[in-house]
Design an enzyme around this catalytic site. Structure first.
Site, PDB file in Angstrom:
ATOM      1  CG  HIS A   1      13.394  32.763 -11.761  1.00  0.00           C
ATOM      2  ND1 HIS A   1      12.133  32.673 -11.779  1.00  0.00           N
ATOM      3  CD2 HIS A   1      13.700  31.332 -11.676  1.00  0.00           C
ATOM      4  CE1 HIS A   1      11.297  31.606 -11.485  1.00  0.00           C
ATOM      5  NE2 HIS A   1      12.431  30.647 -11.523  1.00  0.00           N
TER       6      HIS A   1
ATOM      7  CG  HIS B   1      14.520  30.327  -6.998  1.00  0.00           C
ATOM      8  ND1 HIS B   1      13.406  30.162  -7.614  1.00  0.00           N
ATOM      9  CD2 HIS B   1      14.593  31.906  -7.229  1.00  0.00           C
ATOM     10  CE1 HIS B   1      12.851  31.041  -7.994  1.00  0.00           C
ATOM     11  NE2 HIS B   1      13.292  32.332  -7.809  1.00  0.00           N
TER      12      HIS B   1
ATOM     13  CD  GLU C   1      15.417  27.953 -11.557  1.00  0.00           C
ATOM     14  OE1 GLU C   1      14.230  27.225 -11.485  1.00  0.00           O
ATOM     15  OE2 GLU C   1      15.358  29.120 -11.291  1.00  0.00           O
TER      16      GLU C   1
END
Lengths: 257, 257, 257, 257, 257, 257
Positions: free
Chosen positions: B35, B176, B181
């Site tokens: 990530h 992503h 996130e």
């Protein structure tokens, strides 16, 4: 990032760098399984992860996420699948998970791997997963991955067992949810243990065979196969010291680190 | 035991009792995946688990252990398998894990299940796993299990997205390791985020097709597909409020609780 | 033999010769699935095959037989499996078919392959099949196969969508059996469309989650998820021009032909 | 829709209605396989589909899409996998496809099914697929599906063979790409046959065993195992009349229609 | 050890030495299957093992343990699965067994292998197992394994059949539990034959198709498909002489020994 | 037929009749595996089959054919796969074989089954096969099959072990190819034992972990893990008496016969 040995807590550049530097990766194999009325379902995740963390710190390694759903519980070693909360996979599913994780680790550059099993029934499908993973890696041209596979509870000194069981050690299989696991849980996650709920319907007396379908009364109603009373965090520390010390030594010896 | 909604932290009698009382079980589907250089590999485990925990508290439910190894990362949605630290399963393996866990939950008496996906690529093999699990349960005579399956990020209000992206929401796939996130991680596990490492090589510009083998430069070198700067715990809270509120409402509506 | 781009209509020496000369092979992925009361079950075979044929003519390529049984229909994108005439495979079965066909093509010398999906749900198991096929080919020593994988409907210009949907494009998923597919069918197989049967029970309004078992009324009774009225062969031609033109350009760019 | 016996050309309500009325469904099993230098790769799709269409018209039935990728070609019956253009599946993959299609047909209400094989090597994995499909249907509570499984070429009268082979019939296996198949193709798809390319390197003389890896010269270089000269559409009609007449009669007898 | 050609009766150093010296290994494929009321269930194990033993003696080879559970019996060739005592595997299971055994033999150094089938239905899944086994070995870098695969009953001279069937040979398939197998059993294991129990409800008259579920009376109640009377050990010797002589010659020719 | 307890030596009517009368069926699980330089590869077939035969005589039961290819040998319990002559299956293959055989037995009417393992590594994939077989039978409506699963060597009295090992029993795992197995082979198949070849490179000293790839010297070169000298048929008889007596008693007790 912060000081952590958990793979999950690395950024990918950190993981890449540590692996490139030769870090040994530890893969704990757990499950979600009944461990008596006095302990939570997470025992077989907490214990191998806890052992791995400590050994990884000793050897500069990393701990991959514990596989939290393991192979089916068998009555004579874990009480069996009929206990609510025991959540298990078919053997082939479990082996494929281990295979795929090892394949991924190998493709990511990992060359030293220690598979640390924390659930008795995982031993064989876990070993099969290792074999399948290494077979695939060889077919992908990766032939130099070194693997150790072990059950953490096998790393204990005779004198520790003698100290824990002055009247004699009943054996690994019966130890499910009993003194060893309970003591280690009291050390690592005491809030997940309620000693007032320790049952006294054990120890189990099993025949030397499996029986399908499972007859009534085959397994103690509590799910505890031996005895858990007398467990303590202090005893857990004795065990943990053995597990960590002996596994650390074995890893250093095998991998020359 | 102690006050916990985690299945793993129940004893088996506690789990049995809660399930018998009709508790909804939440099963988070995660993975271990890059990530970006600014976040740990655990994002897709932390976020769906965090959402599930909060919703479970709202509805008196339980959260099963998150599956920590998910389906393979695809370049256009997760950067792809070539990033070290992305540890994934074949689609069939992942579907079998979901199948087996659902089968086990069904045999343990669970009749209300919410599968909460936290990793984009899990959506389809996760749905297949649900289908296979329910098929097996029907063949075992269990026909009354109710299931919801969702991606947590779909539960967000238009006005929240407008507030987060005043210049327009780039879309779920590209998010992503980006603003959404990162903000949620700053809320839940800030020690796993290092905002000083946020890259600026995005956003990715992808063609409308996949390409094998992956050409150089197809994916931003950082692994971040959109933009992560400007992320904050406060924004994470906005998102979390939406996710938890909307999922709670949907679960209550569907299961009549 | 005669002038054909279909693999099925080549003799084996013709196929061998064209492949040796570098021909790109197109593999359409279809299914047999309900497409409303006004269209036949063959939509997802006819459309990708029709697109492939035209692109193949442009680039001197060949079209392999369309796989006519695809992955299971999902309620929110194809109406679901409960419609008679929807004939589908498990995800693993479908992935194995794609894997095996790609392996066979690779062993036959094909080095440029375009997998053209015509059924939404095929996207992911189709991608998995490509991954598995290329993995096997690498293990067989074939490492230079170039593959593109795409959904044909992603190759459309914004202005075409604006022309088709003056009131705004409802999005790809809901387009099942709706204006786009109906217009393309009117272009390619008008005898398989009966515009008098176009239903008006749409568009579907779906929640942001799947539900098992499928509740009554979740999916429009007709199986049409958006709107099909206003479809015409002329509009189909606009779409086809985009699909063919843009895919041709992409293939030429990627494969340098 | 229009007058068609093809499942693919029905709308779903049409399919539903016909199945509810008891329509027999025919499922042709084909493949994509070399059939000599004088015929296209589609022979094993064209012929069983053509037979099914004609029989379906006779009995008011429907023809499901032909499976276009079959089980691997064996040297002694189809020349083997080494011919470019022969595109085949592993046996298990093929059986799973047949299983899944039969399961889908059964769940859609079909109760009379005729599986019509057009590729010799499909016989056994096709039969296995039928067995697996029916086993799954039984486990889903569907126990009344009636199935016939046949190779279309077995439905021929002795006098027809005598007329076609005045010097004696060489047997079914060697007939690959030879007089029978060539004549039927001249009847159904003459543009896919070029009689000027009929080779004369046959008939093959095989030992009574398989050999791996395949030795040079084991199979005639042309891929034609017997003789194709003398083929004609007229002879194809003789065969087709037998196939259609005899299969029609058998279906009527078995299904009482 | 003692003079034996059975792999099972070698020590591992003996096996290693013989394989290193180039010994051909024979792998018999059998099953446990009804063979009429006059013969034991072991016919398809006894006969191929007996043939292999004799050929192995001729060529200095070794006989691996016969696989005693084969592929499912089909009604038209073995009577079908409904006979008690017919104990069979799914096709994929059987193919995997053959694959794994061949992989193991290859890794042990075997380079000449003859797979000798003794159960009609094993032919195709056995061939698939050979193909899969060799594929795996190639991926493991073993590319020089030579394999023959055969049905022992195909090795018989025309004049022998004429002598055995003065009124004409009814064909291999119908010969199940009939004159050929009974005569060979009288030769090899006469105590497993009771000629007084030979039934007279044959020969079977089968249609040219399979039928599911199996209709009453489809198969003779005895399980004998042709005729067994007139069987004798002498006739068994005629057959055995052919089988052994012709297979020996074929092996010598193919393997140059 | 003649007086035999072997399933393979029954005709199908005999098998049917005995099963209908309630006969217990014994299924021995063996393998083909190195057992030192002094014993043949058949030890794990001969011993469980021999035990089963004797117990079956005691209880009026039948012995199904021993599965002769078992699960892979592990270095610490069987020496490992690297010994020529060790011919093993993947775990999943072995479990599927056991599953299929049990399913077949169940469909044939068997309701009392004893699975008798003769190869240590078979224990777990054998148990998995039993679980999968019974699961399938339940789905087929057969819910009353009673199964015992055991390792024959666990049925021995403490005093017998004390008599055999006056200096202490080294434990089951290390007993591979050692005193117990050698003595039993001297009893049952003395021609397969050559006591002059008994090695003296043992006993093995293993670490408490597995190691991949296997390091040189990890396993004694002979393949014998403990000691075999002093073996005798007389000692084999002591063991056999225990095995047969104790298993007979257990079967009688469990099945009430």
């Amino acid at each position: 990032m912060f000081d952590s040995v958990m793979v999950a807590e690395q950024t990918w550049p950190e993981f890449k760098e540590k692996v490139a530097a030769g870090a040994t990766v530890f893969l704990p194999l757990g499950t979600t399984e009944q461990h008596g009325p006095h302990m939570a379902l997470n025992v077989d995740v907490v214990l191998p992860t806890g052992v791995c963390e400590r050994v990884a710190r000793n050897v500069g390694g990393l701990v991959a996420p514990c596989i939290p759903y393991g192979y089916k519980s068998h009555p004579r070693s874990g009480g069996g699948e009929q206990f609510p909360g025991t959540l298990s996979l078919d053997a082939n599913t479990f082996s494929l998970v281990v295979r795929d994780v090892i394949r991924a680790l190998g493709h990511d550059g990992v060359r030293r791997l220690v598979v640390v099993n924390g659930h008795f029934e995982n031993s064989w499908p876990g070993a099969e997963g290792v074999d399948l993973g290494l077979r695939e890696l060889r077919r992908d041209g990766i032939t130099d991955m070194q693997v150790m596979r072990l059950e953490y509870w096998d790393f204990v000194r005779r004198e520790t067992l003698d100290r824990l069981f002055p009247e004699g050690f009943p054996g690994t299989e019966l130890e499910h949810a009993s003194l060893l696991e309970t003591s280690l849980m009291l050390l690592l996650r005491p809030e997940c243990v309620d000693m007032s709920k320790v049952p006294d319907d054990g120890p189990a007396v099993f025949p030397t065979y499996d029986r399908y379908p499972l007859p009534d009364g085959f397994v103690p109603a509590s799910g505890v196969l031996a005895r858990a009373e007398g467990s303590s965090a202090e005893k857990g520390q004795w065990l943990m010291d053995d597990h960590v010390g002996l596994i650390t030594a074995a890893v250093r010896k095998e991998f020359g680190i």
